[in-house]
Design an enzyme around this catalytic site. Structure first.
Site, short mmCIF file in Angstrom:
data_model
loop_
_atom_site.label_atom_id
_atom_site.label_comp_id
_atom_site.label_asym_id
_atom_site.label_seq_id
_atom_site.Cartn_x
_atom_site.Cartn_y
_atom_site.Cartn_z
N ASP A 131 0.85 -1.19 0.00
CA ASP A 131 0.00 0.00 0.00
C ASP A 131 0.89 1.24 0.00
O ASP A 131 1.81 1.35 0.81
CB ASP A 131 -0.91 -0.02 1.24
CG ASP A 131 -2.07 0.95 1.11
OD1 ASP A 131 -1.84 2.07 0.62
OD2 ASP A 131 -3.19 0.60 1.51
N ASN B 35 -3.10 12.69 -4.45
CA ASN B 35 -4.34 12.73 -5.21
C ASN B 35 -5.10 14.04 -4.96
O ASN B 35 -5.64 14.64 -5.88
CB ASN B 35 -5.22 11.54 -4.83
CG ASN B 35 -5.61 10.69 -6.03
OD1 ASN B 35 -5.16 10.94 -7.14
ND2 ASN B 35 -6.43 9.69 -5.80
N HIS C 100 -6.42 13.72 -9.83
CA HIS C 100 -6.38 12.31 -10.22
C HIS C 100 -5.32 12.03 -11.28
O HIS C 100 -4.79 10.92 -11.36
CB HIS C 100 -7.75 11.86 -10.70
CG HIS C 100 -8.76 11.78 -9.60
ND1 HIS C 100 -8.65 10.90 -8.55
CD2 HIS C 100 -9.91 12.48 -9.38
CE1 HIS C 100 -9.68 11.05 -7.72
NE2 HIS C 100 -10.45 12.01 -8.21
N ASP D 62 -4.61 2.44 -4.34
CA ASP D 62 -3.15 2.39 -4.29
C ASP D 62 -2.65 1.09 -3.68
O ASP D 62 -1.55 1.03 -3.14
CB ASP D 62 -2.62 3.58 -3.49
CG ASP D 62 -3.14 3.59 -2.05
OD1 ASP D 62 -4.15 2.91 -1.79
OD2 ASP D 62 -2.55 4.27 -1.20
#
Length: 314
Positions: free
Chosen positions: A176, A184, A189, A219
């Site tokens: 992760d 973000n 994006h 993610d």
């Protein structure tokens, strides 16, 4: 109208029907497979080469090593028809041009003389290259993440559960990105997507072709190392973590630091741990890695008290 005229009209109709039928057709005579007839679709398939009166081996030499001459020889020798679907074949579809990858539906049907002996072979089929490629594209899209090109969650689950049938020990890395939401939110994006593509490219550089790498969503990434010891898996996890941390990611003239938290667990028949349980443990281990400061590798075992306590809390 005379019977001869009717017969001539009928023959002309059959000739036109043969010549213009959508599928490709040709007639080969004798053991050398001499081209006797070929329709427009066949000429188009082979780049309009002059073939009538020539042996197939001389007219289409590229098909010899691909096994199609052997198939013709077998049909001529045994009288058994050959039928193939979406067969791969490389052909010179443009005169004097390079070979082109095609896919064809194909039938070789023996032609028998009045004596019953095989005198030739009737070839018919269709060029299904476009339909085959479309089906391949659809299959690929269904199994892969459109952003990164990695396996998607559905395909990852499908292939991962297949490992439960084979003996051995495997390692699962649940990964992760840290602080991805900040990138973000600040960069939009487009920035997040650009980063995910960079991360995916780095991960792909460090996995074997036998391993299974996927983007599970957002993610989150997962990697299965087949027949891999825990020691080797931990070493690779730290390598990936280091490589991700070294990403020079800039967006709108601003540099963002990128780190990776990894949860690692071994599974397989020798560990008496199925994949479904391993995925849950690796997920929790990754969560603990984040809790303990991020940018670290957390190894999990089935009897790990810390993991058990986290499972109970969840």
């Amino acid at each position: 109208m005379s019977a001869q005229t009717i017969s001539e009209d009928g023959n002309e109709h059959l000739r036109l029907l043969f010549q213009h039928t959508p599928g490709f057709m040709c007639v080969l005579r004798g053991r050398q497979h001499i081209f006797e007839l070929a329709n427009d679709a066949y000429y188009q398939l082979i780049g309009h080469r002059q073939i009538l009166g020539s042996a197939l081996a001389d007219a289409l030499p590229e098909v010899i090593e691909q096994g199609y001459l052997d198939k013709l020889d077998h049909v001529f020798a045994t009288g058994e028809p050959f039928i193939g679907r979406a067969l791969p074949i490389q052909l010179q579809c443009v005169l004097d041009g390079p070979l082109t990858q095609c896919y064809i539906d194909l039938i070789y049907q023996p032609i028998r003389a009045s004596s019953g002996q095989i005198s030739g072979i009737f070839v018919q089929g269709h060029d299904v290259t476009e339909a085959h490629n479309l089906a391949q594209d659809i299959s690929y899209q269904a199994a892969h993440d459109s952003l990164t090109g990695l396996y998607n969650r559905r395909e990852f689950d499908k292939k991962s559960h297949e490992l439960d049938r084979f003996s051995g020990t495997h390692a699962l890395l649940y990964m992760d990105l840290d602080h991805f939401k900040i990138i973000n939110d600040r960069g939009g994006h487009d920035a997040g997507d650009a980063l995910l593509r960079k991360v995916a490219a780095i991960l792909k550089q460090h996995v074997r072709h036998t391993d299974l790498l996927a983007r599970l969503g957002g993610d989150e990434f997962a990697l299965i190392l087949r027949d891999c010891s825990e020691t080797d898996a931990i070493e690779l996890a730290h390598t990936l973590r280091s490589k991700i941390r070294d990403i020079p990611f800039f967006w709108n003239e601003r540099r963002y630091s990128v780190t990776l938290s990894v949860g690692l667990v071994g599974f397989g028949t020798l560990q008496f741990l199925p994949f479904s349980e391993a995925l849950s443990l690796a997920d929790i281990a990754c969560f603990l890695a984040k809790e303990k400061g991020r940018d670290r590798v957390q190894v999990s075992h089935a009897d790990d008290l810390e993991i058990t306590e986290r499972q109970r809390d969840m």
